[in-house]
Design a protein around this motif. Structure first.
Motif, short mmCIF file in Angstrom:
data_model
loop_
_atom_site.label_atom_id
_atom_site.label_comp_id
_atom_site.label_asym_id
_atom_site.label_seq_id
_atom_site.Cartn_x
_atom_site.Cartn_y
_atom_site.Cartn_z
N PRO A 355 28.58 -28.08 9.78
CA PRO A 355 28.73 -29.68 9.66
C PRO A 355 30.11 -30.25 10.27
O PRO A 355 31.14 -29.59 10.00
CB PRO A 355 28.60 -29.83 8.07
CG PRO A 355 29.37 -28.50 7.49
CD PRO A 355 28.89 -27.51 8.55
N SER A 356 29.93 -31.37 10.68
CA SER A 356 31.11 -31.88 11.50
C SER A 356 31.48 -33.25 10.56
O SER A 356 32.28 -34.03 11.05
CB SER A 356 30.95 -32.41 12.91
OG SER A 356 29.50 -32.93 13.15
N VAL A 357 30.70 -33.33 9.62
CA VAL A 357 31.22 -34.28 8.33
C VAL A 357 31.73 -33.64 7.35
O VAL A 357 31.27 -32.25 6.80
CB VAL A 357 29.90 -35.16 7.96
CG1 VAL A 357 29.43 -36.03 9.25
CG2 VAL A 357 28.90 -34.31 7.29
N LYS A 358 32.63 -34.30 6.30
CA LYS A 358 33.06 -33.52 5.32
C LYS A 358 32.16 -33.87 3.98
O LYS A 358 31.59 -34.93 3.62
CB LYS A 358 34.54 -34.22 5.12
CG LYS A 358 35.31 -33.72 6.02
CD LYS A 358 36.75 -34.27 5.81
CE LYS A 358 37.86 -33.92 6.73
NZ LYS A 358 37.90 -32.53 7.31
N PHE A 359 31.91 -32.78 3.28
CA PHE A 359 31.34 -32.87 2.02
C PHE A 359 32.41 -32.67 0.78
O PHE A 359 33.36 -32.18 1.07
CB PHE A 359 30.14 -31.83 2.03
CG PHE A 359 29.10 -31.80 2.91
CD1 PHE A 359 28.29 -33.03 3.15
CD2 PHE A 359 28.67 -30.82 3.68
CE1 PHE A 359 27.36 -32.88 3.92
CE2 PHE A 359 27.73 -30.75 4.70
CZ PHE A 359 27.11 -32.07 4.84
N ASN A 360 31.86 -33.04 -0.19
CA ASN A 360 32.80 -32.92 -1.58
C ASN A 360 32.84 -31.56 -1.57
O ASN A 360 31.79 -30.83 -2.16
CB ASN A 360 32.12 -33.70 -2.59
CG ASN A 360 32.91 -33.51 -4.16
OD1 ASN A 360 33.90 -32.76 -4.04
ND2 ASN A 360 32.71 -34.29 -4.88
N PRO A 361 34.13 -31.04 -1.56
CA PRO A 361 34.34 -29.50 -1.73
C PRO A 361 33.94 -29.11 -3.06
O PRO A 361 33.43 -27.71 -3.35
CB PRO A 361 35.57 -29.29 -1.45
CG PRO A 361 36.44 -30.61 -1.90
CD PRO A 361 35.29 -31.66 -1.43
N GLU A 362 33.86 -29.98 -4.22
CA GLU A 362 33.24 -29.50 -5.51
C GLU A 362 31.61 -29.12 -5.26
O GLU A 362 31.06 -28.44 -6.40
CB GLU A 362 33.28 -30.42 -6.57
CG GLU A 362 34.83 -30.59 -6.71
CD GLU A 362 35.32 -31.82 -7.88
OE1 GLU A 362 34.21 -32.15 -8.24
OE2 GLU A 362 36.32 -32.09 -8.35
N ARG A 363 31.02 -29.78 -4.32
CA ARG A 363 29.47 -29.74 -4.24
C ARG A 363 29.23 -28.52 -3.23
O ARG A 363 28.06 -28.34 -3.01
CB ARG A 363 28.81 -30.93 -3.85
CG ARG A 363 29.15 -32.17 -4.67
CD ARG A 363 28.36 -32.25 -5.82
NE ARG A 363 28.75 -33.41 -6.44
CZ ARG A 363 28.60 -33.58 -7.86
NH1 ARG A 363 28.13 -32.72 -8.59
NH2 ARG A 363 28.86 -34.70 -8.31
N GLY A 364 30.26 -27.70 -2.57
CA GLY A 364 29.96 -26.64 -1.65
C GLY A 364 29.83 -27.41 -0.17
O GLY A 364 30.08 -28.31 -0.15
N SER A 365 29.21 -26.78 0.50
CA SER A 365 29.00 -27.14 1.82
C SER A 365 27.73 -26.66 2.27
O SER A 365 26.94 -25.95 1.73
CB SER A 365 30.08 -26.68 3.00
OG SER A 365 29.91 -27.28 4.20
N VAL A 366 27.19 -26.93 3.59
CA VAL A 366 25.95 -26.55 4.25
C VAL A 366 26.29 -26.14 5.43
O VAL A 366 26.86 -26.62 6.26
CB VAL A 366 25.03 -27.81 3.98
CG1 VAL A 366 23.61 -27.56 4.76
CG2 VAL A 366 24.69 -27.90 2.66
N MET A 367 25.48 -25.00 6.06
CA MET A 367 25.32 -24.73 7.34
C MET A 367 23.85 -24.67 7.71
O MET A 367 23.14 -24.17 6.99
CB MET A 367 25.99 -23.47 7.61
CG MET A 367 25.45 -22.12 6.94
SD MET A 367 25.49 -20.42 7.87
CE MET A 367 27.38 -20.44 7.70
N LEU A 368 23.58 -25.30 9.05
CA LEU A 368 22.29 -24.94 9.65
C LEU A 368 22.26 -23.60 10.17
O LEU A 368 22.81 -23.46 11.58
CB LEU A 368 21.93 -26.17 10.47
CG LEU A 368 20.68 -26.24 11.18
CD1 LEU A 368 19.64 -26.29 10.23
CD2 LEU A 368 20.51 -27.35 12.13
N ALA A 369 21.99 -22.63 9.49
CA ALA A 369 22.08 -21.50 9.80
C ALA A 369 21.33 -20.93 10.71
O ALA A 369 21.69 -20.04 11.75
CB ALA A 369 21.53 -20.41 8.31
N SER A 370 20.23 -21.55 11.19
CA SER A 370 19.27 -21.17 12.47
C SER A 370 18.69 -22.53 12.63
O SER A 370 17.93 -23.07 12.12
CB SER A 370 18.25 -19.94 11.98
OG SER A 370 17.46 -19.80 13.17
#
Length: 501
Positions: A355-370
């Motif tokens: 992600p090139s946007v920032k998420f709330n670190p308390e909620r974790g993050s996301v990768m588009l793994a594939s």
């Protein structure tokens, strides 16, 4: 032509037209834009959507119900900065302040690549590819600059292209493209440190190179120019915001779970049959705008269509696309200096986006793994969802071992568009005689009109869906109705035929 000019033309045409009732099939971006514009012109609209949700191939998956929950784009995820029609509706729906840069492939030098089991940074991949593959990439008949540039080209195509086009490139490279590269001045397209190339500028300024590629590869390189552009945008907060704003801006009744099963074209109306809540409904409609993908339309009962139109419906080729997203406990990739962009995970997983946007670190993050297209997407799409998750985790963990740590992956989501009931494909492929393809796809049948990315010059992009939608609106508004031979009903009336199934 910009959206405001198009709308001015629509207003002029509309002033000479009677008010119409239009039934729209499909509540994706094409159907919603058409409904929005038709209503603004004073026409009456209603929408049937086969699936349980609106948005079509715009699908933002949110990992949680909180307003700041991290999300992944399972469908459309970027907007080229020159797609002015798409940006017009982003602005008109009050979302311009949400636009931000989308960091794409090859923009993050710390992103990774797996080459034959060796994991290295993206900027080091072409040199490693030269050493591991040899052949033309180390052939001293060609200058070092030519060999380096060819290695970068191959790295990029290996990262993005489906398998058949990777083979096309290898064949073209062997037969004549290396000679073409040797002839060109490649120096302006290398970065100052010589570690990266500006592919967009090279393809823009050297049309002779693309002209010497096989046809499918040539058109694909045109797509790469967009995909590797530094000017891609996204909507912070999710692309589905555009869908939701459009839906709330129209008065039209949107009926979900209304699966159309038959279309019958008559001289002065179109008859549709759809299934909803265990019943078949049949009605005659003044005007119908069909935005249903041809991959689904050709499975229906169709009558009254001419042969050329049926050929278009049955022969339009769709490319599968498969995405797998991981909700992670933390953005561990940032510790390696990866702030966005994409890695190449190898095997059938292809691209892994950060992600090139920032998420709330308390909620974790996301990768588009594939993110895969073509034959890679097809193979992965035929796996069970659990098999798909396991396969992607196993492959991507070779780049990021952190994924195998207990609790590192909080949740997962995936979509195989080629297997999805309501699209049976990720997007159309106009790689052969493209103009006649999209013109045949958008050509109406009496009072049945068509729109969608498959009816446009921009397959696979929101821009294409929107442009074709506006063209269909124009054609509907200026259409002169034939003398009616029978009474014509609308969906909102009660004299429909009902058959329990």
């Amino acid at each position: 032509m910009d959206a405001n000019t198009i709308k001015e033309q629509l207003q002029l045409i509309n002033s000479q037209s009677e008010k119409k009732h239009i039934t729209i099939l499909g509540a994706g971006i094409a159907g919603l834009v058409a409904a929005y514009e038709l209503e603004s012109l004073g026409h009456t609209v209603e929408i049937l959507e086969g699936s349980p949700r609106i948005g079509g191939r715009v699908w933002t998956h949110r990992f949680g119900n909180e307003p700041d929950a991290p999300y992944a784009e399972l469908g459309a995820m970027r907007i080229p900065s020159d797609h002015q029609l798409t940006l017009h509706y982003v602005q008109e729906m009050g979302l311009a302040d949400k636009l931000c840069k989308f960091m794409t492939v090859f923009e993050e030098s710390n992103a990774k690549m797996n080459i034959n089991g060796q994991v290295l940074k993206m900027k080091d991949a072409p040199r490693t590819l030269q050493l591991s593959e040899g052949g033309l990439l180390t052939d001293t008949r060609y200058s070092e600059q030519t060999r380096n540039f060819a290695a970068w080209l191959k790295t990029i195509i290996n990262t993005i292209a489906p398998g058949n086009l990777r083979s096309d490139f290898e064949r073209d490279l062997q037969s004549h493209l290396m000679d073409e590269l040797e002839r060109l001045d490649l120096n302006p397209y290398f970065s100052e440190d010589g570690e990266t190339i500006d592919l967009h500028s090279f393809l823009t300024q050297n049309k002779s190179f693309r002209a010497k590629c096989s046809q499918g590869l040539d058109i694909f390189l045109g797509d790469i120019m967009t995909e590797t552009s530094h000017d891609l945008l996204q909507l912070k907060g999710g692309m589905d915001q555009l869908i939701q704003r459009l839906a709330t801006s129209i008065n039209a009744d949107i009926q979900c779970n209304a699966e159309v099963v038959a279309l019958r074209v008559e001289k002065d109306h179109t008859q549709i049959t759809w299934k909803q809540n265990g019943q078949l409904h049949t009605t005659n409609c003044d005007y119908v705008l069909c935005t249903i993908p041809f991959s689904i339309l050709r499975k229906m009962e169709l009558s009254g269509f001419d042969g050329q139109k049926l050929d278009s419906i049955h022969n339009t080729v769709y490319c599968p696309g498969t995405k797998v997203a991981f909700h992670t406990k933390e953005a561990f990739w940032q510790q390696e200096g990866i702030k966005g962009g994409a890695s190449f995970s190898g095997e059938g997983v292809r691209q892994t986006y950060y992600p090139s946007v920032k998420f709330n670190p308390e909620r974790g993050s996301v990768m588009l793994a594939s993110y895969t297209i073509g034959d890679d997407a097809d193979r992965m799409g035929k796996m069970s969802e659990q098999e798909r998750f396991d396969y992607v985790q196993n492959t991507v963990s070779k780049l990021h071992p952190e994924l195998n740590e207990r609790g590192a992956i909080v949740d997962k989501a995936s979509i195989a568009w080629g297997e999805y009931k309501w699209s049976a494909g990720g997007c159309t492929i106009h790689w052969d005689d493209s103009e006649s393809n999209y013109l045949a796809a958008q050509r109406p049948q009496n009072t049945l009109f068509f729109a969608g990315e498959h009816c446009s010059r921009f397959p696979a992009w929101l821009q294409g869906s929107i442009e074709s939608s506006l063209e269909a609106v124009r054609d509907i508004v200026k259409h002169k109705p034939a003398t009616k031979s029978t009474a014509v009903n609308t969906i909102s009336r009660t004299n429909r035929q009902l058959v329990t199934v």
